[in-house]
Design an enzyme around this catalytic site. Structure first.
Site, mmCIF file in Angstrom:
data_model
loop_
_atom_site.group_PDB
_atom_site.id
_atom_site.type_symbol
_atom_site.label_atom_id
_atom_site.label_comp_id
_atom_site.label_asym_id
_atom_site.label_seq_id
_atom_site.Cartn_x
_atom_site.Cartn_y
_atom_site.Cartn_z
ATOM 1 N N GLU A 67 36.198 43.482 37.401
ATOM 2 C CA GLU A 67 37.490 44.076 37.755
ATOM 3 C C GLU A 67 37.638 45.417 37.063
ATOM 4 O O GLU A 67 38.093 45.484 35.912
ATOM 5 C CB GLU A 67 38.621 43.148 37.305
ATOM 6 C CG GLU A 67 38.580 41.784 37.958
ATOM 7 C CD GLU A 67 39.959 41.149 37.937
ATOM 8 O OE1 GLU A 67 40.522 40.980 39.020
ATOM 9 O OE2 GLU A 67 40.475 40.868 36.856
ATOM 10 N N GLY A 74 45.915 46.681 40.396
ATOM 11 C CA GLY A 74 47.328 46.937 40.643
ATOM 12 C C GLY A 74 47.639 48.388 40.953
ATOM 13 O O GLY A 74 48.796 48.785 40.981
ATOM 14 N N HIS A 103 41.011 38.509 31.046
ATOM 15 C CA HIS A 103 41.557 39.398 32.082
ATOM 16 C C HIS A 103 41.914 40.745 31.449
ATOM 17 O O HIS A 103 42.327 40.809 30.289
ATOM 18 C CB HIS A 103 42.793 38.762 32.722
ATOM 19 C CG HIS A 103 43.269 39.550 33.895
ATOM 20 N ND1 HIS A 103 44.099 40.643 33.752
ATOM 21 C CD2 HIS A 103 42.982 39.464 35.212
ATOM 22 C CE1 HIS A 103 44.320 41.171 34.949
ATOM 23 N NE2 HIS A 103 43.650 40.474 35.850
ATOM 24 N N SER A 135 42.939 45.507 43.461
ATOM 25 C CA SER A 135 43.599 45.933 44.699
ATOM 26 C C SER A 135 42.894 45.445 45.964
ATOM 27 O O SER A 135 42.846 46.156 46.972
ATOM 28 C CB SER A 135 43.744 47.456 44.732
ATOM 29 O OG SER A 135 44.562 47.895 43.666
ATOM 30 N N GLU A 194 44.380 42.610 31.604
ATOM 31 C CA GLU A 194 45.726 42.718 31.003
ATOM 32 C C GLU A 194 45.772 42.019 29.646
ATOM 33 O O GLU A 194 46.517 42.428 28.763
ATOM 34 C CB GLU A 194 46.769 42.164 31.982
ATOM 35 C CG GLU A 194 47.000 43.154 33.124
ATOM 36 C CD GLU A 194 47.153 42.545 34.502
ATOM 37 O OE1 GLU A 194 47.505 41.355 34.601
ATOM 38 O OE2 GLU A 194 46.904 43.261 35.494
ATOM 39 N N ASN A 217 45.449 35.292 41.418
ATOM 40 C CA ASN A 217 46.029 35.434 40.086
ATOM 41 C C ASN A 217 47.475 35.882 40.241
ATOM 42 O O ASN A 217 47.737 37.054 40.517
ATOM 43 C CB ASN A 217 45.199 36.460 39.295
ATOM 44 C CG ASN A 217 45.786 36.757 37.942
ATOM 45 O OD1 ASN A 217 46.704 36.076 37.488
ATOM 46 N ND2 ASN A 217 45.251 37.779 37.279
ATOM 47 N N LYS A 271 49.693 36.153 38.064
ATOM 48 C CA LYS A 271 50.186 36.885 36.886
ATOM 49 C C LYS A 271 51.585 36.373 36.509
ATOM 50 O O LYS A 271 51.862 35.197 36.670
ATOM 51 C CB LYS A 271 50.152 38.397 37.143
ATOM 52 C CG LYS A 271 48.770 38.848 37.620
ATOM 53 C CD LYS A 271 48.585 40.331 37.630
ATOM 54 C CE LYS A 271 47.174 40.640 38.138
ATOM 55 N NZ LYS A 271 46.857 42.060 38.030
HETATM 56 P P1 PGA Z 1 45.332 43.330 41.888
HETATM 57 O O1 PGA Z 1 44.976 42.423 40.605
HETATM 58 O O2 PGA Z 1 44.703 42.669 43.078
HETATM 59 O O3 PGA Z 1 46.824 43.345 41.956
HETATM 60 O O4 PGA Z 1 44.738 44.686 41.636
HETATM 61 C C1 PGA Z 1 43.716 41.853 40.442
HETATM 62 C C2 PGA Z 1 43.651 41.126 39.121
HETATM 63 O O5 PGA Z 1 44.185 41.638 38.153
HETATM 64 O O6 PGA Z 1 43.079 40.029 39.010
#
Ligand code: PGA
Length: 261
Positions: A171, A177, A99, A217, A101, A11, A13
């Protein structure tokens, strides 16, 4: 060999530009050329879909093209939105829905997420439904209730006949993140809960076929331990997917885990 083929999504983003995204896609494709036993997908920003598609196609790669979101209407006066038809026109094969976010930064609710997921699955593409609790919800011990609600409402009115195109991504919001990952055991517990919820909705046989992947992460050094868990069928990778070598290493770990399950 696992009955569920491991799935790893990158992803991206709101990152990359046309040049860096192209380099990244080429690195992923080249790194995965001789790797089998994993379904890998990249989810670039909308403006780069066509560019990335031609890189994947030119190199005859099996890496799938994904989109990070979709709108549930087909066309019309929805400024700023992108329909599934448009995405299919650009070669999209898989779509992320719900997601964290989108849920927590953009304010999307379960009902909207359900409409989006129905659009994707009814349209014949793979839908990745993302679920997961916030830190406050985990500290209150509510993670199972939250994930269960997100799975149930996300899948409302979706029949079992479409379920082979579903991937669920667990998640935990506090791990995205942040550099904090769930322990493999915590993640396994959450995945097992999600699978039993899927089993209540669709029966054990269908639930056993649905891939449930971990995100938050995820890095190469953690991937093997995560993917060794019985209900963890791959990963959704954010930060580490922006580095081709790291993303390829995670895909390889998933392929290896799938072969030994
Ligand atoms: P991240 O993001 O690996 O940077 O924690 C995962 C995601 O949001 O899909």
């Amino acid at each position: 060999m696992a009955e569920r083929k491991p799935f790893v999504g990158g992803n991206w983003k709101m990152n990359t530009n046309r040049t860096s995204g192209s380099d990244l896609a080429r690195g992923v494709v080249d790194g995965l050329l001789t790797v089998d036993g994993v379904e890998a997908a990249v989810f670039p920003p909308f403006p780069y879909l066509l560019t990335i598609r031609s890189i994947l196609r030119d190199r005859g790669s099996s890496v799938r093209l994904g989109a990070q979101d979709v709108y549930f209407q087909n066309d019309g006066a929805f400024t700023g939105e992108v329909s599934l038809a448009m995405q299919k026109d650009c070669g999209v094969q898989q779509v992320l829905v719900g997601h964290s976010e989108r849920r927590h930064v953009l304010g999307e609710k379960d009902e909207l997420i359900n409409k989006k997921l129905r659009t994707v699955l009814e349209g014949g593409l793979v839908g990745v439904l993302c679920v997961g609790e916030t830190l406050d919800e985990r500290l209150a011990g509510h993670q199972d209730i939250v994930c269960s609600r997100q799975v149930r409402t996300g899948l409302a009115e979706i029949p079992g006949s479409m379920i082979d195109r579903l991937v669920v991504a667990y998640e935990p919001v506090w791990a995205i993140g942040t550099g904090k990952t769930a322990t493999p055991q915590d993640a396994q517990d959450a995945h097992a809960q999600i699978r039993s919820q899927l089993s209540r909705l669709y029966g054990a046989e269908l639930a056993a076929r649905i891939r449930i992947i971990y995100g938050g992460s995820l890095k190469p050094d953690l991937a093997a331990d995560m993917f060794a868990q019985p209900d963890i069928d791959g990963g959704l990778v954010g930060g580490a997917s922006l580095n081709a070598g790291d993303f390829v290493a995670i895909c390889k770990a998933a392929a290896a885990a799938g072969k030994s399950k």
